[in-house]
Design an enzyme around this catalytic site. Sequence first.
Site, PDB file in Angstrom:
ATOM      1  N   VAL A  72       0.694  -1.202  -0.168  1.00  0.00           N
ATOM      2  CA  VAL A  72      -0.057   0.056   0.060  1.00  0.00           C
ATOM      3  C   VAL A  72       0.866   1.138   0.004  1.00  0.00           C
ATOM      4  CG1 VAL A  72      -1.741   1.155   1.321  1.00  0.00           C
ATOM      5  CG2 VAL A  72      -1.941  -1.278   1.012  1.00  0.00           C
ATOM      6  N   CYS A  73       0.713   2.329  -0.868  1.00  0.00           N
ATOM      7  CA  CYS A  73       1.180   3.413  -0.570  1.00  0.00           C
ATOM      8  C   CYS A  73      -0.020   4.457  -1.182  1.00  0.00           C
ATOM      9  CB  CYS A  73       2.111   3.667  -1.960  1.00  0.00           C
ATOM     10  SG  CYS A  73       1.498   3.794  -3.478  1.00  0.00           S
ATOM     11  N   ALA A  74       0.358   5.859  -1.197  1.00  0.00           N
ATOM     12  CA  ALA A  74      -0.621   6.967  -1.005  1.00  0.00           C
ATOM     13  C   ALA A  74      -1.325   6.868  -2.237  1.00  0.00           C
ATOM     14  CB  ALA A  74       0.216   8.354  -1.132  1.00  0.00           C
ATOM     15  N   MET A 100      -3.976   4.716  -0.878  1.00  0.00           N
ATOM     16  CA  MET A 100      -4.950   5.313   0.355  1.00  0.00           C
ATOM     17  C   MET A 100      -5.903   6.214  -0.180  1.00  0.00           C
ATOM     18  SD  MET A 100      -4.088   3.481   2.837  1.00  0.00           S
ATOM     19  CE  MET A 100      -4.548   4.289   4.272  1.00  0.00           C
TER      20      MET A 100
END
Length: 375
Positions: A72-74, A100
């Site tokens: 997961v990242c932004a 996200m």
Amino acid sequence: MTVQPMSAKEVAGKVLNKEHVFLLDVRNENDFNDWKIEGQNFEYLNVPYFELIDGIEPIQDKLPTDKEILVVCAKEGSSLMVAEMISEAGIKASYLKGGMKAWSEHLELVKVGDLNDGGELYQFVRLGKGCLSYMVVSNGEAAIIDATRMTDIFINFAKDIGAVITHVFDTHLHADHISGGRSIAKETGATYWLPPKDAGEVVFDYQTLEDGENVIIGNTTINIHALYSPGHTIGSTSFVVDEKFLLTGDILFIDSIGRPDLAGLAQDWVSDLRETLYKRYRELSEELIVLPAHFMIIEELNDDGSVAEKLGTLFAQNHGLNIDDENEFRKIVTENLPPQPNAYQEIRETNMGKINPDEEKQREMEIGPNRCAVR
């Protein structure tokens, strides 16, 4: 080994089904500690992407080989590259499509219950932000309460079930997320209701929502009774729907109570908050099902994904409802406040109609966890 994207909808399914997930979050440490995907059976590893640019060797011994890894990242790009490196090492990995930002905007639809005349009440659960919205449906008409800015899901769901949206409500002027109420009303021709004590600075027309107001949805006996319940804001208004459900806005949550400081008036509003919780709500039936506008922690979700509990149960178990000493209550409510929501002043001004940020700016304003409760 092919890297597969995982949609926010698929991740939500894993959260609601309490599945075991190994989540590798490659955002920086502060962002991860502030806000992450919450799952009751999630295992976490946070390593910033810039530490993995040259490869995953520094963390390879920490990665499980017997379960899928979700990266997961932004926004998606960094997690895709890390997932590909993990895959090249022979370990199964996927990445969160849209990052996200996508997680923040995803809504899960849950049917809360049936109404006495055959109508239904639905809850829209924004897992990544802790927001809860509602739709009351009766005889082909629908009312929406505390809609998020992702308006399509409400409008499309109403179309799918053959209902016309006739009324849209906000329980108060929101400070943690941008309301979709006015947009839905404009698109559908519905009446938009807002408590007038929260609307002193708004620059648009609205229908005043005041104590004792009854709004009939459909041609049935479903009345929405507005209950003036200040404390989170000066105009905060609760709803009793069908003498069965109590929509509490941001006054009362399942595991906590609303904070009174988002307009900078904590000392002024704490007495209102106590009166609402300890007097006005005490006069209501303990059999009412409490439906708040937010939840704080994933454990507040029921097994079916809903956030709901009997008022009587909350009187017994919610600590915020069991502080006998008024001075102690005042101290707890004014001194145990979390950081204020990201961009909350801009969000309030947006909900007043004073500013009109574009969609990308609105996303940025809302990034982060829900912070509407007293801890």
